[in-house]
Design a protein around this motif. Structure first.
Motif, PDB file in Angstrom:
ATOM      1  N   GLY A 159       0.765  -1.235   0.000  1.00  0.00           N
ATOM      2  CA  GLY A 159       0.000   0.000   0.000  1.00  0.00           C
ATOM      3  C   GLY A 159       0.796   1.286   0.000  1.00  0.00           C
ATOM      4  O   GLY A 159       0.234   2.362   0.215  1.00  0.00           O
ATOM      5  N   SER A 160       2.101   1.212  -0.239  1.00  0.00           N
ATOM      6  CA  SER A 160       2.910   2.435  -0.269  1.00  0.00           C
ATOM      7  C   SER A 160       2.536   3.305  -1.458  1.00  0.00           C
ATOM      8  O   SER A 160       2.261   2.806  -2.549  1.00  0.00           O
ATOM      9  N   SER A 161       2.559   4.612  -1.232  1.00  0.00           N
ATOM     10  CA  SER A 161       2.241   5.560  -2.300  1.00  0.00           C
ATOM     11  C   SER A 161       3.485   6.107  -2.981  1.00  0.00           C
ATOM     12  O   SER A 161       3.413   6.599  -4.106  1.00  0.00           O
ATOM     13  N   GLN A 162       4.629   6.045  -2.309  1.00  0.00           N
ATOM     14  CA  GLN A 162       5.878   6.568  -2.854  1.00  0.00           C
ATOM     15  C   GLN A 162       7.056   5.768  -2.354  1.00  0.00           C
ATOM     16  O   GLN A 162       6.961   5.081  -1.327  1.00  0.00           O
ATOM     17  N   MET A 163       8.178   5.896  -3.076  1.00  0.00           N
ATOM     18  CA  MET A 163       9.431   5.299  -2.649  1.00  0.00           C
ATOM     19  C   MET A 163      10.449   6.427  -2.522  1.00  0.00           C
ATOM     20  O   MET A 163      10.516   7.305  -3.384  1.00  0.00           O
ATOM     21  N   PHE A 164      11.212   6.411  -1.430  1.00  0.00           N
ATOM     22  CA  PHE A 164      12.215   7.425  -1.156  1.00  0.00           C
ATOM     23  C   PHE A 164      13.587   6.782  -1.024  1.00  0.00           C
ATOM     24  O   PHE A 164      13.705   5.629  -0.617  1.00  0.00           O
ATOM     25  N   VAL A 165      14.618   7.565  -1.312  1.00  0.00           N
ATOM     26  CA  VAL A 165      15.989   7.131  -1.075  1.00  0.00           C
ATOM     27  C   VAL A 165      16.820   8.375  -0.766  1.00  0.00           C
ATOM     28  O   VAL A 165      16.584   9.443  -1.326  1.00  0.00           O
ATOM     29  N   SER A 166      17.753   8.244   0.165  1.00  0.00           N
ATOM     30  CA  SER A 166      18.723   9.302   0.451  1.00  0.00           C
ATOM     31  C   SER A 166      20.047   8.888  -0.161  1.00  0.00           C
ATOM     32  O   SER A 166      20.453   7.729  -0.033  1.00  0.00           O
ATOM     33  N   VAL A 167      20.702   9.807  -0.807  1.00  0.00           N
ATOM     34  CA  VAL A 167      21.984   9.527  -1.440  1.00  0.00           C
ATOM     35  C   VAL A 167      23.036  10.384  -0.750  1.00  0.00           C
ATOM     36  O   VAL A 167      22.917  11.606  -0.717  1.00  0.00           O
ATOM     37  N   ALA A 168      24.030   9.735  -0.211  1.00  0.00           N
ATOM     38  CA  ALA A 168      25.104  10.450   0.475  1.00  0.00           C
ATOM     39  C   ALA A 168      26.390   9.664   0.321  1.00  0.00           C
ATOM     40  O   ALA A 168      26.375   8.496  -0.054  1.00  0.00           O
ATOM     41  N   GLY A 169      27.488  10.302   0.614  1.00  0.00           N
ATOM     42  CA  GLY A 169      28.768   9.605   0.586  1.00  0.00           C
ATOM     43  C   GLY A 169      29.568   9.889  -0.668  1.00  0.00           C
ATOM     44  O   GLY A 169      29.235  10.754  -1.470  1.00  0.00           O
ATOM     45  N   ASP A 170      30.622   9.100  -0.847  1.00  0.00           N
ATOM     46  CA  ASP A 170      31.570   9.304  -1.936  1.00  0.00           C
ATOM     47  C   ASP A 170      30.967   9.068  -3.317  1.00  0.00           C
ATOM     48  O   ASP A 170      31.383   9.673  -4.292  1.00  0.00           O
ATOM     49  N   ASN A 171      30.014   8.153  -3.426  1.00  0.00           N
ATOM     50  CA  ASN A 171      29.455   7.788  -4.730  1.00  0.00           C
ATOM     51  C   ASN A 171      28.184   8.545  -5.047  1.00  0.00           C
ATOM     52  O   ASN A 171      27.421   8.128  -5.904  1.00  0.00           O
ATOM     53  N   ASN A 172      27.921   9.675  -4.396  1.00  0.00           N
ATOM     54  CA  ASN A 172      26.614  10.297  -4.533  1.00  0.00           C
ATOM     55  C   ASN A 172      26.299  10.762  -5.949  1.00  0.00           C
ATOM     56  O   ASN A 172      25.146  10.736  -6.346  1.00  0.00           O
ATOM     57  N   ILE A 173      27.268  11.161  -6.746  1.00  0.00           N
ATOM     58  CA  ILE A 173      26.987  11.589  -8.122  1.00  0.00           C
ATOM     59  C   ILE A 173      26.533  10.386  -8.951  1.00  0.00           C
ATOM     60  O   ILE A 173      25.521  10.441  -9.649  1.00  0.00           O
ATOM     61  N   THR A 174      27.266   9.288  -8.877  1.00  0.00           N
ATOM     62  CA  THR A 174      26.900   8.082  -9.619  1.00  0.00           C
ATOM     63  C   THR A 174      25.568   7.540  -9.127  1.00  0.00           C
ATOM     64  O   THR A 174      24.698   7.192  -9.927  1.00  0.00           O
ATOM     65  N   SER A 175      25.377   7.476  -7.818  1.00  0.00           N
ATOM     66  CA  SER A 175      24.123   6.971  -7.254  1.00  0.00           C
ATOM     67  C   SER A 175      22.954   7.857  -7.631  1.00  0.00           C
ATOM     68  O   SER A 175      21.895   7.378  -8.026  1.00  0.00           O
ATOM     69  N   LYS A 176      23.137   9.159  -7.523  1.00  0.00           N
ATOM     70  CA  LYS A 176      22.071  10.103  -7.862  1.00  0.00           C
ATOM     71  C   LYS A 176      21.664   9.937  -9.324  1.00  0.00           C
ATOM     72  O   LYS A 176      20.470   9.887  -9.646  1.00  0.00           O
ATOM     73  N   SER A 177      22.623   9.803 -10.209  1.00  0.00           N
ATOM     74  CA  SER A 177      22.327   9.603 -11.631  1.00  0.00           C
ATOM     75  C   SER A 177      21.566   8.302 -11.855  1.00  0.00           C
ATOM     76  O   SER A 177      20.622   8.263 -12.643  1.00  0.00           O
ATOM     77  N   PHE A 178      21.971   7.234 -11.169  1.00  0.00           N
ATOM     78  CA  PHE A 178      21.287   5.947 -11.295  1.00  0.00           C
ATOM     79  C   PHE A 178      19.823   6.074 -10.890  1.00  0.00           C
ATOM     80  O   PHE A 178      18.926   5.619 -11.604  1.00  0.00           O
ATOM     81  N   TYR A 179      19.572   6.708  -9.743  1.00  0.00           N
ATOM     82  CA  TYR A 179      18.188   6.838  -9.271  1.00  0.00           C
ATOM     83  C   TYR A 179      17.373   7.747 -10.182  1.00  0.00           C
ATOM     84  O   TYR A 179      16.209   7.463 -10.474  1.00  0.00           O
ATOM     85  N   GLU A 180      17.961   8.829 -10.655  1.00  0.00           N
ATOM     86  CA  GLU A 180      17.232   9.711 -11.575  1.00  0.00           C
ATOM     87  C   GLU A 180      16.908   8.982 -12.874  1.00  0.00           C
ATOM     88  O   GLU A 180      15.797   9.105 -13.402  1.00  0.00           O
ATOM     89  N   TYR A 181      17.837   8.210 -13.383  1.00  0.00           N
ATOM     90  CA  TYR A 181      17.605   7.409 -14.593  1.00  0.00           C
ATOM     91  C   TYR A 181      16.485   6.396 -14.359  1.00  0.00           C
ATOM     92  O   TYR A 181      15.753   6.042 -15.278  1.00  0.00           O
ATOM     93  N   SER A 182      16.346   5.960 -13.116  1.00  0.00           N
ATOM     94  CA  SER A 182      15.320   4.974 -12.753  1.00  0.00           C
ATOM     95  C   SER A 182      13.980   5.610 -12.392  1.00  0.00           C
ATOM     96  O   SER A 182      13.085   4.933 -11.911  1.00  0.00           O
ATOM     97  N   GLY A 183      13.841   6.923 -12.588  1.00  0.00           N
ATOM     98  CA  GLY A 183      12.559   7.588 -12.388  1.00  0.00           C
ATOM     99  C   GLY A 183      12.407   8.384 -11.108  1.00  0.00           C
ATOM    100  O   GLY A 183      11.358   8.968 -10.861  1.00  0.00           O
ATOM    101  N   PHE A 184      13.436   8.444 -10.272  1.00  0.00           N
ATOM    102  CA  PHE A 184      13.381   9.227  -9.043  1.00  0.00           C
ATOM    103  C   PHE A 184      13.635  10.696  -9.366  1.00  0.00           C
ATOM    104  O   PHE A 184      14.363  11.020 -10.294  1.00  0.00           O
ATOM    105  N   THR A 185      13.037  11.583  -8.565  1.00  0.00           N
ATOM    106  CA  THR A 185      13.220  13.016  -8.711  1.00  0.00           C
ATOM    107  C   THR A 185      13.903  13.553  -7.468  1.00  0.00           C
ATOM    108  O   THR A 185      13.495  13.233  -6.349  1.00  0.00           O
ATOM    109  N   CYS A 186      14.917  14.368  -7.658  1.00  0.00           N
ATOM    110  CA  CYS A 186      15.616  14.979  -6.524  1.00  0.00           C
ATOM    111  C   CYS A 186      14.776  16.132  -5.991  1.00  0.00           C
ATOM    112  O   CYS A 186      14.457  17.062  -6.726  1.00  0.00           O
ATOM    113  N   THR A 187      14.405  16.056  -4.710  1.00  0.00           N
ATOM    114  CA  THR A 187      13.530  17.078  -4.126  1.00  0.00           C
ATOM    115  C   THR A 187      14.149  17.789  -2.930  1.00  0.00           C
ATOM    116  O   THR A 187      13.452  18.508  -2.234  1.00  0.00           O
TER     117      THR A 187
END
Length: 151
Positions: free
Chosen positions: A114-142
């Motif tokens: 029954g979840s309406s949304q999925m969230f993830v926090s991106v931090a650390g050394d790999n944050n640029i690569t991780s952020k790009s991966f999540y954005e490519y997968s449909g996540f929006t940075c808010t």
């Protein structure tokens, strides 16, 4: 004689405490300090828990990725949300679609509860690569992740 090409078999399943030795190298790639006994205790806690889940990706029976999920209710949303607390794919298997498959299974798990949304926090050394991966997968940075130690 046949020239058959055998593609590796990918399976996504719930993690169990018996996966501890396969999970340790993945946790080290995330730079999570843990021991086999502590990790086994945490994986045992996840088994059968309604709001917590860990999934693993296996290629030909070998664990090569994992995702940890937490469902919770917030004060400002009518429906619960699912948070990704960790996601890692073994360095040798990155870029092969395993992370995307883990995300799709995580979305299914959240929707089934029954979840309406999925969230993830991106931090650390790999944050640029991780952020790009999540954005490519449909996540929006808010926003930004801020933290403060309480000890």
């Amino acid at each position: 004689m046949s020239n058959q090409v055998c593609a590796p078999a990918l399976a996504i399943r719930r993690c169990c405490s018996d996966d501890v030795h396969h999970m340790l190298p993945l946790m080290r790639q995330l730079r999570y300090p843990t021991t086999p006994s502590v990790l086994k205790e945490r994986l045992t806690m996840l088994e059968g828990h309604e709001q917590l889940c860990s999934l693993v990706a296996e290629v030909d029976g070998v664990v090569v990725g994992t995702i940890f999920l937490k469902q919770h209710q917030t004060h400002d949303m009518m429906k619960p949300v699912t948070s990704i607390t960790a996601l890692v794919v073994d360095e040798k298997h990155r870029g092969t679609g395993i992370g995307k498959r883990l995300l799709l299974e995580a979305e299914t798990w959240g929707k089934e509860r029954g979840s309406s949304q999925m969230f993830v926090s991106v931090a650390g050394d790999n944050n640029i690569t991780s952020k790009s991966f999540y954005e490519y997968s449909g996540f929006t940075c808010t926003g930004y992740r801020l933290s403060k130690p309480l000890a």
